[in-house]
Design a protein around this motif. Structure first.
Motif, mmCIF file in Angstrom:
data_model
loop_
_atom_site.group_PDB
_atom_site.id
_atom_site.type_symbol
_atom_site.label_atom_id
_atom_site.label_comp_id
_atom_site.label_asym_id
_atom_site.label_seq_id
_atom_site.Cartn_x
_atom_site.Cartn_y
_atom_site.Cartn_z
ATOM 1 N N CYS A 48 0.814 -1.225 0.000
ATOM 2 C CA CYS A 48 0.000 0.000 0.000
ATOM 3 C C CYS A 48 0.847 1.274 0.000
ATOM 4 O O CYS A 48 0.320 2.363 -0.187
ATOM 5 N N TRP A 49 2.157 1.140 0.223
ATOM 6 C CA TRP A 49 2.996 2.340 0.257
ATOM 7 C C TRP A 49 3.132 2.941 -1.130
ATOM 8 O O TRP A 49 3.325 2.232 -2.110
ATOM 9 N N ASN A 50 3.009 4.250 -1.205
ATOM 10 C CA ASN A 50 3.257 4.992 -2.439
ATOM 11 C C ASN A 50 3.451 6.458 -2.081
ATOM 12 O O ASN A 50 3.266 6.855 -0.934
ATOM 13 N N THR A 51 3.812 7.260 -3.065
ATOM 14 C CA THR A 51 4.028 8.687 -2.811
ATOM 15 C C THR A 51 2.808 9.521 -3.165
ATOM 16 O O THR A 51 2.804 10.722 -2.928
ATOM 17 N N LYS A 52 1.786 8.892 -3.721
ATOM 18 C CA LYS A 52 0.581 9.608 -4.114
ATOM 19 C C LYS A 52 -0.494 9.451 -3.050
ATOM 20 O O LYS A 52 -0.416 8.584 -2.193
ATOM 21 N N ILE A 53 -1.493 10.271 -3.141
ATOM 22 C CA ILE A 53 -2.635 10.138 -2.240
ATOM 23 C C ILE A 53 -3.643 9.239 -2.939
ATOM 24 O O ILE A 53 -4.402 9.679 -3.801
ATOM 25 N N LEU A 54 -3.600 7.967 -2.592
ATOM 26 C CA LEU A 54 -4.490 6.970 -3.163
ATOM 27 C C LEU A 54 -5.246 6.278 -2.041
ATOM 28 O O LEU A 54 -4.651 5.855 -1.053
ATOM 29 N N VAL A 55 -6.523 6.171 -2.200
ATOM 30 C CA VAL A 55 -7.334 5.412 -1.257
ATOM 31 C C VAL A 55 -7.852 4.209 -2.021
ATOM 32 O O VAL A 55 -8.556 4.350 -3.021
ATOM 33 N N ILE A 56 -7.485 3.030 -1.555
ATOM 34 C CA ILE A 56 -7.828 1.800 -2.250
ATOM 35 C C ILE A 56 -9.133 1.252 -1.657
ATOM 36 O O ILE A 56 -9.157 0.858 -0.491
ATOM 37 N N PRO A 57 -10.216 1.261 -2.442
ATOM 38 C CA PRO A 57 -11.487 0.748 -1.935
ATOM 39 C C PRO A 57 -11.340 -0.703 -1.467
ATOM 40 O O PRO A 57 -10.619 -1.499 -2.067
ATOM 41 N N GLY A 58 -12.017 -1.006 -0.377
ATOM 42 C CA GLY A 58 -12.006 -2.377 0.130
ATOM 43 C C GLY A 58 -10.832 -2.690 1.037
ATOM 44 O O GLY A 58 -10.717 -3.810 1.517
ATOM 45 N N THR A 59 -9.965 -1.734 1.267
ATOM 46 C CA THR A 59 -8.843 -1.979 2.181
ATOM 47 C C THR A 59 -9.086 -1.232 3.482
ATOM 48 O O THR A 59 -9.773 -0.217 3.523
ATOM 49 N N ASN A 60 -8.515 -1.754 4.521
ATOM 50 C CA ASN A 60 -8.603 -1.114 5.833
ATOM 51 C C ASN A 60 -7.355 -0.286 6.078
ATOM 52 O O ASN A 60 -6.305 -0.534 5.483
ATOM 53 N N LEU A 61 -7.466 0.656 6.982
ATOM 54 C CA LEU A 61 -6.296 1.422 7.383
ATOM 55 C C LEU A 61 -5.272 0.480 8.011
ATOM 56 O O LEU A 61 -5.642 -0.447 8.743
ATOM 57 N N VAL A 62 -4.016 0.741 7.749
ATOM 58 C CA VAL A 62 -2.948 -0.056 8.362
ATOM 59 C C VAL A 62 -2.852 0.343 9.825
ATOM 60 O O VAL A 62 -2.765 1.519 10.159
ATOM 61 N N ARG A 63 -2.900 -0.634 10.693
ATOM 62 C CA ARG A 63 -2.839 -0.377 12.133
ATOM 63 C C ARG A 63 -1.761 -1.228 12.795
ATOM 64 O O ARG A 63 -1.853 -1.559 13.969
ATOM 65 N N LYS A 64 -0.723 -1.598 12.016
ATOM 66 C CA LYS A 64 0.376 -2.361 12.592
ATOM 67 C C LYS A 64 1.645 -1.526 12.535
ATOM 68 O O LYS A 64 1.651 -0.440 11.962
ATOM 69 N N GLY A 65 2.698 -2.038 13.127
ATOM 70 C CA GLY A 65 3.944 -1.288 13.163
ATOM 71 C C GLY A 65 3.739 0.021 13.906
ATOM 72 O O GLY A 65 2.958 0.098 14.858
ATOM 73 N N PRO A 66 4.399 1.084 13.460
ATOM 74 C CA PRO A 66 4.251 2.361 14.164
ATOM 75 C C PRO A 66 2.860 2.977 13.997
ATOM 76 O O PRO A 66 2.476 3.852 14.760
ATOM 77 N N TYR A 67 2.090 2.477 13.031
ATOM 78 C CA TYR A 67 0.739 3.000 12.796
ATOM 79 C C TYR A 67 -0.219 2.648 13.926
ATOM 80 O O TYR A 67 -1.289 3.234 14.022
ATOM 81 N N GLN A 68 0.160 1.721 14.779
ATOM 82 C CA GLN A 68 -0.708 1.415 15.922
ATOM 83 C C GLN A 68 -0.622 2.508 16.986
ATOM 84 O O GLN A 68 -1.490 2.587 17.854
ATOM 85 N N TRP A 69 0.399 3.359 16.918
ATOM 86 C CA TRP A 69 0.565 4.422 17.907
ATOM 87 C C TRP A 69 0.275 5.813 17.362
ATOM 88 O O TRP A 69 -0.177 6.677 18.085
#
Length: 122
Positions: A48-69
């Motif tokens: 899911c990593w990229n440099t653009k602002i893309l929202v991928i339908p059907g995916t959840n927000l990443v909540r692992k790694g540092p994103y959990q904090w």
């Protein structure tokens, strides 16, 4: 902005003939942790990593790694890099200028990302 950052950093360091900061090891340690945070964030995003602002339908927000904090750990790493790398070479004007410029860009980018996510999830 990143290319201009390195040009300014090199220019300021050469013109003012400044060397490494006396406490360079402390700043270098901070830079190493900054890079670790960056790669942890990127690997946590995976495909899911990229440099653009893309929202991928059907995916959840990443909540692992540092994103959990916190929401934007990669942007924190970039902000720290814009501050710490110039400080390592006593390029204080570059540190100040690009910290402010990055804050302005991140303010706009994060607002835009949050709006895109809000549209998708509501």
């Amino acid at each position: 902005m990143h290319v201009l950052f390195f040009i300014c950093l090199i220019w300021e360091t050469i013109v003012f003939q400044r060397g490494p900061l006396p406490m360079a090891l402390v700043v270098l340690t901070g830079l190493i942790f900054t890079q670790a945070l960056r790669y942890w964030a990127l690997f946590s995003l995976g495909r899911c990593w990229n440099t653009k602002i893309l929202v991928i339908p059907g995916t959840n927000l990443v909540r692992k790694g540092p994103y959990q904090w916190f929401k934007h750990p990669n942007y924190v790493a970039v902000a720290l890099e814009f501050l710490l790398l110039p400080l390592l070479f006593q390029a204080y004007a570059t540190a100040l200028l690009f910290t402010v410029l990055n804050a302005a860009v991140m303010y706009i980018r994060i607002r835009t990302e949050e709006q895109a996510l809000e549209k998708l999830h509501h």
